[in-house]
Design an enzyme around this catalytic site. Structure first.
Site, short mmCIF file in Angstrom:
data_model
loop_
_atom_site.label_atom_id
_atom_site.label_comp_id
_atom_site.label_asym_id
_atom_site.label_seq_id
_atom_site.Cartn_x
_atom_site.Cartn_y
_atom_site.Cartn_z
N GLY A 47 74.00 -6.20 20.58
CA GLY A 47 73.99 -4.38 20.91
C GLY A 47 75.03 -5.51 22.27
O GLY A 47 74.67 -6.09 22.92
N GLN A 52 77.67 -4.24 31.18
CA GLN A 52 77.49 -5.18 30.61
C GLN A 52 78.67 -5.28 30.93
O GLN A 52 78.88 -6.97 31.26
CB GLN A 52 77.06 -5.65 29.30
N CYS A 100 68.73 -10.83 25.78
CA CYS A 100 70.16 -10.33 26.43
C CYS A 100 71.52 -11.23 26.95
O CYS A 100 71.54 -12.33 27.78
CB CYS A 100 69.27 -9.24 27.62
N LEU A 101 72.35 -10.27 26.18
CA LEU A 101 73.92 -11.59 26.74
C LEU A 101 74.55 -11.54 28.32
O LEU A 101 75.05 -12.43 28.73
CB LEU A 101 74.56 -10.72 25.79
N HIS A 142 66.57 -1.03 24.43
CA HIS A 142 66.91 -2.12 25.48
C HIS A 142 68.34 -1.75 26.27
O HIS A 142 68.76 -2.17 27.34
CB HIS A 142 67.09 -3.53 24.60
N GLU A 143 69.08 -1.46 25.33
CA GLU A 143 70.84 -1.23 25.31
C GLU A 143 70.82 0.15 26.24
O GLU A 143 71.48 0.12 27.28
CB GLU A 143 71.39 -0.21 23.92
N HIS A 146 70.17 -0.40 30.38
CA HIS A 146 71.29 -1.22 30.95
C HIS A 146 72.12 0.04 31.64
O HIS A 146 72.86 -0.66 32.84
CB HIS A 146 72.63 -1.92 29.82
ZN ZN Z 1 70.78 -6.47 27.11
#
Ligand code: ZN
Length: 178
Positions: A47, A52, A100-101, A142-143, A146
């Protein structure tokens, strides 16, 4: 489409509250979503949230059939979710590993609601209204975190279960070590 730079933890843009998308189905919105999918796929992400890549809008994407970063995860429908609202269905929580990216190289155990309802819009402005559980519910939580400036380490309760992906999960491809 363009692969965009993914901001890393410490960048203040990851801590902002995202603003609602007000106009749907525009070329700009479709271009942004295209860039987000290309960026997410370039790093095998499950995701990605607009903040981000430095865009402060309430827009997340997620979904995959099979994910190299989470090989045990069941498929999650590929989704564009805009202006989301999440509601827990019951109090039950589940703990599982997340990465997480924006926090490359690390994983931690994060408690999440086991079942949720999420409501929002797709790129055309059509309502999405779903119930989800398990990894699907986890990814959405999670997304959407953000969008309120929360990164998963802020949700970790037990830091004895937080560490380097390469140590915790040596079987994973180092290319997916994020
Ligand atoms: Zn993340």
């Amino acid at each position: 489409m363009t692969i965009r730079e993914i901001l890393k933890m410490g960048d203040p843009r990851l801590l902002r509250i995202a603003q609602p998308v007000e106009v749907f189905d525009t070329p700009e919105l479709h271009a942004l979503i295209g860039d987000m999918f290309e960026t997410m796929h370039s790093v095998n992400g499950a995701g990605l949230a607009a903040p981000q890549i430095g865009v402060g809008l309430q827009l997340v994407i997620f979904g995959f059939r099979q994910n190299q970063r989470y090989p045990d995860a069941p498929p999650v429908p590929e989704t564009v979710l805009i202006n989301p609202t999440l509601t827990p269905l019951g109090d039950a929580e589940e703990e599982d590993w997340e990465g997480c990216l924006s926090v490359p190289g690390l994983r931690g155990v994060v408690p999440r609601f086991a079942r949720i309802r999420y409501v929002g819009f797709d790129a055309e402005g059509v309502v999405i209204d779903r119930e989800a559980e398990g990894f699907h519910a986890r990814v959405v939580q999670h997304e959407c975190d953000h969008l309120i400036g929360k990164l998963y380490p802020m949700r970790v309760r037990d830091f004895s279960r937080f560490g380097y992906t390469s140590v915790l999960f040596p079987e994973l491809d180092p290319a997916d070590d994020d």
